[in-house]
Scaffold this motif. Sequence first.
Motif, PDB file in Angstrom:
ATOM      1  N   VAL A 196     -19.396 -83.980  -7.446  1.00  6.25           N
ATOM      2  CA  VAL A 196     -19.421 -82.676  -6.786  1.00  6.25           C
ATOM      3  C   VAL A 196     -18.016 -82.211  -6.415  1.00  6.25           C
ATOM      4  O   VAL A 196     -17.134 -83.010  -6.109  1.00  6.25           O
ATOM      5  CB  VAL A 196     -20.293 -82.706  -5.514  1.00  6.25           C
ATOM      6  N   LYS A 197     -17.848 -80.881  -6.423  1.00  7.60           N
ATOM      7  CA  LYS A 197     -16.622 -80.276  -5.908  1.00  7.60           C
ATOM      8  C   LYS A 197     -16.872 -79.538  -4.600  1.00  7.60           C
ATOM      9  O   LYS A 197     -15.946 -79.041  -3.969  1.00  7.60           O
ATOM     10  CB  LYS A 197     -16.021 -79.320  -6.926  1.00  7.60           C
ATOM     11  N   PRO A 244     -20.328 -70.859   5.632  1.00  2.72           N
ATOM     12  CA  PRO A 244     -19.157 -70.517   6.433  1.00  2.72           C
ATOM     13  C   PRO A 244     -17.951 -70.277   5.522  1.00  2.72           C
ATOM     14  O   PRO A 244     -17.844 -70.839   4.442  1.00  2.72           O
ATOM     15  CB  PRO A 244     -18.946 -71.763   7.283  1.00  2.72           C
ATOM     16  N   SER A 245     -17.053 -69.405   5.928  1.00  2.89           N
ATOM     17  CA  SER A 245     -15.811 -69.190   5.189  1.00  2.89           C
ATOM     18  C   SER A 245     -14.816 -68.513   6.109  1.00  2.89           C
ATOM     19  O   SER A 245     -15.175 -67.617   6.875  1.00  2.89           O
ATOM     20  CB  SER A 245     -16.026 -68.326   3.948  1.00  2.89           C
ATOM     21  N   THR A 246     -13.565 -68.946   6.037  1.00  3.91           N
ATOM     22  CA  THR A 246     -12.517 -68.325   6.849  1.00  3.91           C
ATOM     23  C   THR A 246     -11.523 -67.571   5.978  1.00  3.91           C
ATOM     24  O   THR A 246     -10.423 -67.264   6.415  1.00  3.91           O
ATOM     25  CB  THR A 246     -11.765 -69.396   7.668  1.00  3.91           C
ATOM     26  N   ILE A 264     -19.160 -79.886   4.225  1.00  7.44           N
ATOM     27  CA  ILE A 264     -18.566 -81.182   4.563  1.00  7.44           C
ATOM     28  C   ILE A 264     -17.525 -81.606   3.537  1.00  7.44           C
ATOM     29  O   ILE A 264     -16.741 -82.522   3.787  1.00  7.44           O
ATOM     30  CB  ILE A 264     -19.637 -82.275   4.730  1.00  7.44           C
ATOM     31  N   TYR A 265     -17.527 -80.935   2.373  1.00  7.38           N
ATOM     32  CA  TYR A 265     -16.502 -81.220   1.363  1.00  7.38           C
ATOM     33  C   TYR A 265     -16.346 -80.013   0.455  1.00  7.38           C
ATOM     34  O   TYR A 265     -17.331 -79.414   0.016  1.00  7.38           O
ATOM     35  CB  TYR A 265     -16.885 -82.439   0.521  1.00  7.38           C
ATOM     36  N   THR A 266     -15.105 -79.636   0.211  1.00  5.41           N
ATOM     37  CA  THR A 266     -14.801 -78.586  -0.751  1.00  5.41           C
ATOM     38  C   THR A 266     -13.379 -78.768  -1.271  1.00  5.41           C
ATOM     39  O   THR A 266     -12.515 -79.288  -0.563  1.00  5.41           O
ATOM     40  CB  THR A 266     -14.953 -77.181  -0.141  1.00  5.41           C
ATOM     41  N   GLN A 267     -13.153 -78.358  -2.501  1.00  6.58           N
ATOM     42  CA  GLN A 267     -11.814 -78.383  -3.072  1.00  6.58           C
ATOM     43  C   GLN A 267     -11.111 -77.037  -2.912  1.00  6.58           C
ATOM     44  O   GLN A 267      -9.966 -76.878  -3.321  1.00  6.58           O
ATOM     45  CB  GLN A 267     -11.902 -78.745  -4.558  1.00  6.58           C
ATOM     46  N   MET A 268     -11.802 -76.075  -2.312  1.00  7.62           N
ATOM     47  CA  MET A 268     -11.250 -74.745  -2.146  1.00  7.62           C
ATOM     48  C   MET A 268     -10.621 -74.587  -0.767  1.00  7.62           C
ATOM     49  O   MET A 268     -10.969 -75.284   0.182  1.00  7.62           O
ATOM     50  CB  MET A 268     -12.338 -73.680  -2.339  1.00  7.62           C
ATOM     51  N   THR A 269      -9.696 -73.643  -0.672  1.00  3.26           N
ATOM     52  CA  THR A 269      -9.087 -73.341   0.611  1.00  3.26           C
ATOM     53  C   THR A 269     -10.065 -72.535   1.466  1.00  3.26           C
ATOM     54  O   THR A 269     -11.080 -72.043   0.978  1.00  3.26           O
ATOM     55  CB  THR A 269      -7.798 -72.535   0.417  1.00  3.26           C
ATOM     56  N   MET A 272     -14.230 -72.950   1.705  1.00  2.00           N
ATOM     57  CA  MET A 272     -15.140 -72.127   0.919  1.00  2.00           C
ATOM     58  C   MET A 272     -16.095 -72.940   0.043  1.00  2.00           C
ATOM     59  O   MET A 272     -15.742 -73.992  -0.470  1.00  2.00           O
ATOM     60  CB  MET A 272     -14.338 -71.173   0.016  1.00  2.00           C
ATOM     61  N   PHE A 273     -17.280 -72.413  -0.118  1.00  2.00           N
ATOM     62  CA  PHE A 273     -18.272 -72.888  -1.083  1.00  2.00           C
ATOM     63  C   PHE A 273     -18.605 -71.646  -1.906  1.00  2.00           C
ATOM     64  O   PHE A 273     -19.382 -70.795  -1.479  1.00  2.00           O
ATOM     65  CB  PHE A 273     -19.510 -73.416  -0.345  1.00  2.00           C
ATOM     66  N   PHE A 274     -17.989 -71.529  -3.064  1.00  2.00           N
ATOM     67  CA  PHE A 274     -18.016 -70.279  -3.828  1.00  2.00           C
ATOM     68  C   PHE A 274     -18.658 -70.522  -5.185  1.00  2.00           C
ATOM     69  O   PHE A 274     -18.225 -71.400  -5.940  1.00  2.00           O
ATOM     70  CB  PHE A 274     -16.585 -69.760  -4.005  1.00  2.00           C
ATOM     71  N   LEU A 275     -19.701 -69.742  -5.510  1.00  8.52           N
ATOM     72  CA  LEU A 275     -20.457 -69.967  -6.736  1.00  8.52           C
ATOM     73  C   LEU A 275     -19.759 -69.338  -7.940  1.00  8.52           C
ATOM     74  O   LEU A 275     -19.245 -68.226  -7.868  1.00  8.52           O
ATOM     75  CB  LEU A 275     -21.864 -69.376  -6.606  1.00  8.52           C
TER      76      LEU A 275
END
Length: 408
Positions: A196-197, A244-246, A264-269, A272-275
């Motif tokens: 997962v990313k 959530p996103s800032t 709890i984990y993302t590779q984005m700044t 973000m959890f972006f589809l």
Amino acid sequence: MKKRVILLSLVAAMATGFTVTSCSSDDDFGVTAKQNGVLTLNFTGENITEYTNLEVEIMEINTKTIIKETLKKENAHSFEVAYGSYKITVNGVVIASNEEVRAAGTGQTDVTSAVKNLTIPLFVKKFHEDLIIEEVFFTGVKTSDNKNYNSSRYFKITNNTNKILFADQLIIGQSEFLTTDDKNPTPYNKNLSFPVKGVMVLPGNGNQYPVQPGDFIVIADNAINHKQNTSTAYDLHNADFEFPSTNPALGQVDNPSVPNAEVIYTQMTFNMFFLHNRGFESYVIARFPTGENKDSFLQKFKYDYSYQNSAGSITSKSVYSIPNSWIVDAQNNSVPTKFIHTLTAPGIDSGWTSVGATDNDANRYGKSVRRKTAGTMTNGKNLYMDTNNSTNDFTKDAVPSLKDGIQH
């Protein structure tokens, strides 16, 4: 006399050459004739005693040429195929442990000789009495002046059982890899886990967020009425949860009345959890087993891998991976002209669905992938198709179910 013999020999040699090559124009010489080989597939599986009905799809990776065949009570079959690189997908019904069950398998091979044999293990599909992914809206919309509107995307998760389920602590995972690209990572075994990313976890203490039989929850990227921003978007103000996103560029406003999922984990700044708006990703929903939680996941389930990049050097990455035993449902997405492989174990999801016919299809906006109905429940709610094969279970290029707002 010798000159004449040499000349005749040259003419004969040229004539012989033209019998093994062909040319399509005066400027195109020496095109090698098409070569075929025989690819024999052998099927195997733990405790499988009969291969009742198998649907086999063989795709040549470079040309996207597809061969489809239905096999009845065969544990091996031979196909004549052109030399090339092939991905094979098998779905069907088998007898395992004296029970008729669904099974699936995948394989990959190169055919570069007259005879090629490949064994494909079939895995019995595992079904859970839990929530399922009913719909994913990942494409987004265009504004009335044809600009991208980068919000109003959502997951719709449904209770397809006859009992009350809880959304508390549900995991939503976004694939590290793409269905349109095969980096040949090492190590990699999709039959064990799902790299997962991005990972979101819904809030709750275990029984805070009940989902009635046939009902659903919506996890929106921003739980607001997007119609106030553009008439082409959707009203998601009463979603159950929101991403959530800032990121200030997205201009998202947190809805205080809608609980946030926790990334709890993302590779984005910007957390973000972006589809992926072309649908090249796969998604899973999962549960923490007894003794595990978000903290232990981040401590114990790192996934380190490497691959050869386009420059020929080795790239190493460290991400996370969700064990297959945690996954309760999954869904692969791609597009027909770019599809290479599914990212889930065949027993979890052996197919894929799509929005759009080609990469960057302008017609994809405002469409989603939706699960097909298979009937109705005793309470009148929809009963959804669930064969662990997104090719069968989902409608491509669907009208989003929340286009006119969220209505239970």
